[in-house]
Enzyme design. Sequence first.
Site, PDB file in Angstrom:
ATOM      1  N   ASP A  35     -13.176   9.547  -1.756  1.00  0.00           N
ATOM      2  CA  ASP A  35     -12.974  10.965  -1.458  1.00  0.00           C
ATOM      3  C   ASP A  35     -11.532  11.266  -1.058  1.00  0.00           C
ATOM      4  O   ASP A  35     -11.092  12.413  -1.102  1.00  0.00           O
ATOM      5  CB  ASP A  35     -13.899  11.390  -0.318  1.00  0.00           C
ATOM      6  CG  ASP A  35     -13.742  10.519   0.919  1.00  0.00           C
ATOM      7  OD1 ASP A  35     -13.900   9.288   0.788  1.00  0.00           O
ATOM      8  OD2 ASP A  35     -13.446  11.048   2.002  1.00  0.00           O
ATOM      9  N   THR A  47      -8.307  -1.102   1.655  1.00  0.00           N
ATOM     10  CA  THR A  47      -8.974   0.046   2.268  1.00  0.00           C
ATOM     11  C   THR A  47      -8.481   0.366   3.682  1.00  0.00           C
ATOM     12  O   THR A  47      -9.028   1.261   4.330  1.00  0.00           O
ATOM     13  CB  THR A  47     -10.497  -0.185   2.335  1.00  0.00           C
ATOM     14  OG1 THR A  47     -10.751  -1.386   3.080  1.00  0.00           O
ATOM     15  CG2 THR A  47     -11.085  -0.326   0.936  1.00  0.00           C
ATOM     16  N   GLY A  67     -16.545  -7.631   0.308  1.00  0.00           N
ATOM     17  CA  GLY A  67     -16.476  -6.292   0.878  1.00  0.00           C
ATOM     18  C   GLY A  67     -17.865  -5.712   1.060  1.00  0.00           C
ATOM     19  O   GLY A  67     -18.875  -6.321   0.675  1.00  0.00           O
ATOM     20  N   GLN A  68     -17.936  -4.523   1.624  1.00  0.00           N
ATOM     21  CA  GLN A  68     -19.234  -3.913   1.946  1.00  0.00           C
ATOM     22  C   GLN A  68     -20.106  -3.740   0.706  1.00  0.00           C
ATOM     23  O   GLN A  68     -21.264  -4.145   0.676  1.00  0.00           O
ATOM     24  CB  GLN A  68     -19.024  -2.550   2.608  1.00  0.00           C
ATOM     25  CG  GLN A  68     -18.395  -2.608   3.979  1.00  0.00           C
ATOM     26  CD  GLN A  68     -18.475  -1.272   4.688  1.00  0.00           C
ATOM     27  OE1 GLN A  68     -19.485  -0.937   5.303  1.00  0.00           O
ATOM     28  NE2 GLN A  68     -17.416  -0.488   4.594  1.00  0.00           N
ATOM     29  N   TYR A 107      -3.045   5.557   0.792  1.00  0.00           N
ATOM     30  CA  TYR A 107      -4.336   5.031   0.334  1.00  0.00           C
ATOM     31  C   TYR A 107      -4.899   5.902  -0.786  1.00  0.00           C
ATOM     32  O   TYR A 107      -5.252   5.405  -1.860  1.00  0.00           O
ATOM     33  CB  TYR A 107      -5.322   4.954   1.501  1.00  0.00           C
ATOM     34  CG  TYR A 107      -6.742   4.645   1.073  1.00  0.00           C
ATOM     35  CD1 TYR A 107      -7.068   3.415   0.515  1.00  0.00           C
ATOM     36  CD2 TYR A 107      -7.758   5.592   1.218  1.00  0.00           C
ATOM     37  CE1 TYR A 107      -8.370   3.129   0.114  1.00  0.00           C
ATOM     38  CE2 TYR A 107      -9.059   5.311   0.830  1.00  0.00           C
ATOM     39  CZ  TYR A 107      -9.357   4.085   0.273  1.00  0.00           C
ATOM     40  OH  TYR A 107     -10.635   3.819  -0.125  1.00  0.00           O
TER      41      TYR A 107
END
Length: 290
Positions: free
Chosen positions: A103, A63, A10-11, A126
Amino acid sequence: MKVLITGCKGQVGYCLESLLSKRNDLEVFAYDRDQLDITDSKQVQQVLAELKPNVIVNAAAHTAVDKAESEIDASYAINRDGPYNLAKGAQLLNALLLHISTDYVFDGNKCEPYTENDLPNPKGIYGKSKLAGEQAVISNCSRYVVLRTAWVFGEHGNNFVKTMLHLGKERSELGIIGDQFGGPTYAGDIAHVLVTIMDEFKGVEQSGIYHFSGEPYVSWYQFAKKIFDSAVQTGVIESAPKINEITTEQYPVAAPRPINSRLNCSKIKKEFGVEKSDWLVSLLNIKAYG
């Protein structure tokens, strides 16, 4: 010291592995889902028993915000059950668990940036599944940091910057939402923060939830404008498309988004000396995102 990274493709996981691999004082074990499925409690137990990591960084997550509305079981399995399994294992090893959250645990109705003391109220699957993951970590592990972040982008993986660059090469005109606000956050900066926490963590008294995101706060429309400005200046694209500012109502999607995603990051600065991420600096190397 041994560090286990989950979700290494992932990032954030990718940046973190790259960062830690340069250190000689660590043994780094970076696993993706095909090597460690965090939803499989027996596999988690087995891997943790074999490696005995001092630090576990959970960068694995479901995600896909809109897909989550229909992939409910998968969202909760990865975002709630996976963190639960890691937290139980970390507790047995007395390991530090660093867990990345979002967030989207907030509804976005507050006018000011959200603090760690604000009551979560997620609007979509999510956010609800990520909040459940936070609660699983907090309830089952005494040495932990839940790191909430927002609008993540980087050179690796899918993100808004890459999407804009791709669309900018294909279309002459785009409609971008201008009434949702947040702080874009560079994945490499998140990785650096995780390393700082790992190195500076003093014990249970520092366990808790922390916010970390970028500034300046902008709308998606303003973010897109800066992306295209940088892309034109550096020659990534010849000319920017015309960008029209639209409302949330004009762009219907499966999952509701918080209008206000701004995070107050003063707590993490006080505890760990971490400064806010300057996402404008990260766009200077926008050629790497193309």
